[in-house]
Scaffold this active site. Structure first.
Site, PDB file in Angstrom:
ATOM      1  N   SER A  16      -5.117  70.128  16.606  1.00 29.67           N
ATOM      2  CA  SER A  16      -6.314  69.888  15.897  1.00 29.67           C
ATOM      3  C   SER A  16      -7.411  69.378  17.577  1.00 29.67           C
ATOM      4  CB  SER A  16      -6.720  68.253  15.827  1.00 29.67           C
ATOM      5  OG  SER A  16      -8.483  68.005  15.535  1.00 29.67           O
ATOM      6  N   TYR A  65      -4.079  59.124  15.492  1.00 28.40           N
ATOM      7  CA  TYR A  65      -4.582  60.049  15.162  1.00 28.40           C
ATOM      8  C   TYR A  65      -4.089  61.091  15.923  1.00 28.40           C
ATOM      9  CZ  TYR A  65      -5.700  64.784  12.635  1.00 28.40           C
ATOM     10  OH  TYR A  65      -5.720  66.389  11.944  1.00 28.40           O
TER      11      TYR A  65
END
Length: 231
Positions: free
Chosen positions: A139, A152
């Site tokens: 990501s 995360y």
């Protein structure tokens, strides 16, 4: 790296980025296996696509993962690509009462540890086949941390480091790619304004181009502003 004639396993393949990847790869004449926890959603996704089969499985559960791997070895021994796409995120800010350790535990299990485990168990199958590849979906937050996704972010940074080491370790034997999406318009990202993100198709298109060029690091959209592309 060829983009047709492969047998590909996509985790989290019933929706969002995973479903779009399955759609695009199946159009190119690849055999695609999608997996995920929700059997009904998997079957519905597979019914919309050609050359796609669904195997229910939970990559965070060791017994379920072993069953998935055994089924792959028996039914799809020609498997030569794994796309580790399944993910989990908690949206919150660090605080004295955030329960960050519990949230981080689930994120690390889904976004990092399960990928290490599944990849290791599938390596014997991958390495005996030509054009073997692993694609790990990290990501933009692995490069540009966001305070609303504190743990995360950490899990994706761990996956980023593992991906680099996996590539360095196997060198010519295994093609290892890192797909780095920004905000994408999927149900997964609704809580953080996913409707403002790019379409999943843009992510799939960038990966296909990168595979053809053997471009290991694959930033998409605004991720290109933060990530150095390397071959």
């Amino acid at each position: 790296m060829k983009t047709n004639g492969n047998t590909i396993l996509i985790t989290g393949g019933s929706a969002g980025i995973g479903f779009e990847l399955a759609k695009q790869f199946s159009k190119l004449g690849n055999k695609v296996v999608i997996t995920g926890r929700n059997e009904e959603r998997l079957k519905q996704a597979a019914s919309q696509l050609e050359n796609v089969v669904a195997i229910q499985g939970d990559v965070t559960n060791a017994e379920s993962t072993d069953q998935l791997v055994a089924q792959i070895k028996e039914q799809h021994p020609e498997l030569n690509m794994v796309i580790n796409n399944a993910g989990y995120a908690d949206v919150y800010q660090l605080d004295t009462n955030a329960n960050a350790a519990a949230k981080a535990g689930q994120e690390m299990e889904t976004n990092y540890l399960s990928i290490v485990g599944l990849t290791e168990k599938l390596l014997p199958t991958l390495l005996k086949n030509e054009n073997a590849a692993v694609v790990n979906v990290t990501s933009i937050v692995a490069y540009y941390p966001q305070k609303m996704l504190p743990t995360y972010t950490a899990s994706k940074a761990a996956l980023r480091a593992y991906t680099d080491v996996l590539r360095d370790t196997f060198e010519e034997k295994l093609n290892v790619f890192e797909l780095i999406p920004p905000l994408v318009n999927t149900d997964f990202s609704k809580e953080i304004g996913g409707e403002n993100g790019i379409p999943p198709k843009e992510v799939a298109d960038e990966l296909l181009l990168a595979l053809e060029k053997n471009q290991w690091r694959v930033p998409v959209g605004m991720s290109k502003d933060f990530v150095q592309i390397s071959n």
